[in-house]
Design an enzyme around this catalytic site. Structure first.
Site, PDB file in Angstrom:
ATOM      1  N   ASP A 101      19.106 -26.327   3.162  1.00  0.00           N
ATOM      2  CA  ASP A 101      20.289 -25.520   3.430  1.00  0.00           C
ATOM      3  C   ASP A 101      20.311 -24.380   2.422  1.00  0.00           C
ATOM      4  O   ASP A 101      20.189 -24.607   1.213  1.00  0.00           O
ATOM      5  CB  ASP A 101      21.543 -26.384   3.243  1.00  0.00           C
ATOM      6  CG  ASP A 101      22.557 -26.193   4.345  1.00  0.00           C
ATOM      7  OD1 ASP A 101      22.840 -25.029   4.664  1.00  0.00           O
ATOM      8  OD2 ASP A 101      23.071 -27.190   4.877  1.00  0.00           O
ATOM      9  N   GLU A 266      23.216 -20.550  11.074  1.00  0.00           N
ATOM     10  CA  GLU A 266      24.514 -21.102  11.511  1.00  0.00           C
ATOM     11  C   GLU A 266      25.383 -19.937  11.951  1.00  0.00           C
ATOM     12  O   GLU A 266      25.759 -19.088  11.145  1.00  0.00           O
ATOM     13  CB  GLU A 266      25.212 -21.868  10.386  1.00  0.00           C
ATOM     14  CG  GLU A 266      26.494 -22.513  10.895  1.00  0.00           C
ATOM     15  CD  GLU A 266      27.496 -22.890   9.813  1.00  0.00           C
ATOM     16  OE1 GLU A 266      28.351 -23.742  10.090  1.00  0.00           O
ATOM     17  OE2 GLU A 266      27.449 -22.323   8.707  1.00  0.00           O
ATOM     18  N   ASP A 328      30.185 -30.651  10.180  1.00  0.00           N
ATOM     19  CA  ASP A 328      31.460 -29.935  10.319  1.00  0.00           C
ATOM     20  C   ASP A 328      32.229 -30.327  11.577  1.00  0.00           C
ATOM     21  O   ASP A 328      33.340 -29.850  11.788  1.00  0.00           O
ATOM     22  CB  ASP A 328      31.212 -28.414  10.378  1.00  0.00           C
ATOM     23  CG  ASP A 328      30.771 -27.840   9.044  1.00  0.00           C
ATOM     24  OD1 ASP A 328      31.188 -28.385   8.000  1.00  0.00           O
ATOM     25  OD2 ASP A 328      30.010 -26.854   9.041  1.00  0.00           O
TER      26      ASP A 328
END
Length: 536
Positions: A101, A266, A328
Site C-alpha cells: 500500500d 484506489e 473500508d
C-alpha cells in the site's frame, strides 16, 4: 491475447491482507509480518498469486497506518525491515507476489516533512503541504469538508494559516503541484522497488491534486441525513483534477523502468471518470480499482447492466478487475448473506479480469458488531450516530476454534465474532464441502481455463433472478456461467443460442458432470459453470 501472453497481474488473483488482523506471532494481540510469513503456505495452498498488504510503515496510527510518519520504515508493531525482507523472500520462493500500500496523498502530522513545513512560513518545505490564509472574517479558505467529518481545514496558531487535510487533522495533504514533493514520492517508490516489491496499491489516487484556485465545492442535491457529512458537498474541486493524470503517468514510468511491476489505483468515481486513470495510451494505473460490486444492489439485471457498461467503457488494452470487499467496506457475506456468498465468489472469479479477495471471504467471515466503547476506527468515532465504523470488517482472521481463533495467544486488538468457533480455516480445511474448499476449487478452475483467463465476456441472460454469461477464448472450450442471485428456484431458456454441454463446476456438487441441453433450472442460491460442446 493467449493466456501464455498474460502478465502476472493479469493472470493472477490478489489477496488483501489487513496486517493488524491476519496473524499475531508475538502475543501482543496485533497481527505482524512474521504472522504473515507463518501463513504463506496457506495462501499458496489456496491458490492466490499475489498479496496486497495494507500499510505497515511507522505511523502514530491515528488512521491505522494510513497516517505515515516514515515512508521507508516498518512500524515496530509489525516487526522490522529484516522481517519485511524475509517476507518478500519467502513469498517469492512460493511464487507469491507482494503489493504494498502506498499512501501518497497525505502524511502523518508527525512526519518530518510536516514538522518542518509547520515550523515557519519561511521553511523550505512550507510549500510541500497546502497552506492558505484565512478569509477576511477568519473562516477557512473554502467550504471543503473532511471525509472523516467536519471541515477539511485546520488552523495553525503558530504560523497563522490553515492547512488542508482531506481526512483527519493528523493527516495533512501533500502539495503534489510541488515538483520536490513529486520527486520525493517517486524516490519512495524506487526504495521499495529496489527491495523487490512487485507493485503498489495507491491510496486515494483521485485525491492527489486539488483545484489551483481552491474554489468552493457545490452543494450535493442528493444528500440524505444518514450519509457521511462529507457527502453534503460534491467534491468536484477537491478531487479528480485533470493534472492528476500527469502524476499517475510519472509513477507508471518509474514502475515501467523496473520491468514487470504494477500499480493499482484506489479511485471511487463513476465509470467514465474511472477509465481516464488507465492513461491516454494505457500508461496510467494498470488496474484502476473497479468497486461496482461493492455498492450495487444484489440484483441480476442491475449487475448485468453494470458489467456491460464497465466492459464497454474499458479503453483498448485496458485490463478489467473486480472486487467484492476491502478494509473500508462491509464484508460481502454480511451484504448478501451466507447463502449468496458462494454465488458472489463465482461471479468474482469468472468475470473477465483480475479478481481481488479480501482476507476471510474464503471462509465466509461476516462483519462483527463492535460495541460503541470498543470502536477504534476514526470514521466511526467522528460520526458515532451514522454507523460508519469500518471496524466490523477488520476483525481478526479466524484460523481455528481456540480461544482467540488461532490469531493470537492473547485478546486481540478488535474482538472476534461470537460465531468464530464455526467458520474457521481448520474446520473448513477438513470439510470438502466447505466454503474454503469451494473457493480453492473455483480458484484452481479459473487458473486452468483459458476461457476464464483471457476469454471474451458475452452476456446471454439476465432477469429478476438469474444472470448468465459465456466466457470464450479461441482454441479452448467456451464456458457458460449461470448464477441464481435469488433464494427461489429459477428456470432459464437461453435465447439466440443453442446450449449443450456438461456441468464443470456447481454449488451443488452432485450436478457436476451432468449434461445440459438448452433449458437450465437452478435451485435458490445455486450456480453452475457449463463447459459447452465445441460445435456450439
Amino acid at each position: 491475447m493467449t493466456h501464455e501472453q498474460l502478465l502476472w497481474w493479469q493472470s493472477g488473483i490478489i489477496y488483501q491482507i489487513y496486517p493488524r488482523s491476519f496473524q499475531d506471532s508475538n502475543g501482543d494481540g496485533i497481527g505482524d509480518l512474521q504472522g504473515i510469513i507463518q501463513r504463506l503456505d496457506y495462501l499458496q495452498w489456496l491458490g492466490v498469486t499475489a498479496i496486497w498488504i495494507s500499510p505497515i510503515y511507522p505511523s502514530p496510527m491515528a488512521d491505522y497506518g494510513y497516517d505515515i510518519s516514515d515512508y521507508r520504515g516498518i512500524h515496530p508493531l509489525f516487526g522490522n525491515m529484516d522481517d519485511f525482507d524475509q517476507l518478500l523472500q519467502e513469498a517469492h520462493n512460493r511464487g507469491l507476489r507482494i503489493i504494498l500500500d502506498l499512501v501518497p496523498n497525505h502524511t502523518s502530522n508527525q512526519h518530518p516533512w510536516f514538522l518542518e513545513s509547520r515550523s515557519s512560513k519561511e521553511n523550505p518545505k512550507r510549500d510541500w503541504y497546502i497552506w492558505e490564509d484565512a478569509r477576511p472574517d477568519g473562516t477557512p479558505p473554502n467550504n471543503w469538508l473532511s471525509v472523516f467529518g467536519g471541515p477539511a481545514w485546520e488552523w495553525d496558531e503558530q504560523t497563522g494559516q490553515y492547512y488542508y487535510h482531506a481526512f483527519l487533522t493528523e493527516q495533512p495533504d501533500l502539495n503534489w503541484r510541488n515538483p520536490e514533493v513529486q520527486q520525493a514520492m517517486l524516490d519512495v517508490m524506487r526504495f521499495w522497488l529496489d527491495k523487490g516489491v512487485d507493485g503498489f496499491r495507491v491510496d486515494v489516487m483521485w485525491h492527489m491534486v486539488k483545484d489551483k484556485e481552491l474554489r468552493d465545492n457545490p452543494v450535493n442535491p442528493d444528500y440524505q441525513v444518514h450519509m457521511a457529512t462529507y457527502e453534503q458537498l460534491t467534491p468536484i474541486y477537491s478531487t479528480d483534477q485533470p493534472e492528476v493524470h500527469d502524476l499517475v503517468q510519472q509513477m507508471r514510468a518509474v514502475l515501467d523502468s523496473y520491468g514487470e511491476r504494477m500499480m493499482i489505483g484506489e479511485i471511487y468515481l463513476p465509470i467514465q471518470k474511472l477509465m481516464t486513470y488507465y492513461g491516454p495510451d494505457n500508461n496510467g494505473a494498470h488496474l484502476p480499482f473497479n468497486f461496482l460490486l461493492l455498492s450495487m444492489p444484489w440484483d441480476a439485471q442491475k449487475i448485468a447492466s453494470a458489467i456491460d457498461e464497465y466492459e464497454h467503457a474499458l479503453p483498448q488494452r485496458g485490463w478489467p478487475n473486480w472486487v467484492l470487499g476491502n478494509h473500508d467496506q462491509p464484508r460481502i457475506t454480511s451484504r448478501v448473506g451466507i447463502e449468496q456468498a458462494r454465488i458472489a465468489a463465482m461471479l468474482l472469479l469468472t468475470l473477465r479480469g483480475t479478481p481481488t479477495i479480501y482476507y476471510g471471504e474464503e471462509i465466509g467471515m461476516r462483519d462483527v458488531p463492535i460495541p460503541p466503547d470498543e470502536v477504534q476506527d476514526p470514521q466511526g468515532l467522528n460520526m458515532p450516530d451514522k454507523n460508519l465504523s469500518r471496524d466490523p470488517a477488520r476483525t481478526p482472521m479466524q484460523w481455528d476454534g481456540s480461544e482467540f481463533a488461532g490469531f493470537s495467544a492473547t485478546r486481540p486488538w478488535l474482538r472476534l465474532g461470537p460465531q468464530y468457533k464455526r467458520p474457521h480455516v481448520a474446520a473448513q480445511k477438513e470439510d470438502p464441502h466447505s466454503q474454503l474448499h469451494f473457493y480453492k476449487k473455483l480458484i484452481a478452475l479459473r487458473q486452468s481455463q483459458p476461457a476464464l483467463l483471457v476469454g471474451d465476456y458475452i452476456q446471454v441472460h439476465a432477469d429478476h433472478q438469474a444472470l448468465a454469461y459465456i466466457r470464450e477464448a479461441s482454441g479452448a472450450p467456451a464456458l457458460l456461467v449461470v448464477l441464481n442471485l435469488s433464494h427461489k428456484p429459477c428456470y432459464l431458456a437461453i435465447q439466440h443460442r443453442t446450449i449443450a454441454g456438461r456441468v464443470l463446476f456447481a454449488t451443488d456438487e452432485t450436478l457436476e458432470g451432468t449434461a445440459v441441453v438448452n433449458r437450465i433450472q437452478l435451485g435458490g442460491d445455486e450456480g453452475m459453470i457449463v463447459e459447452l460442446d465445441e460445435d456450439e
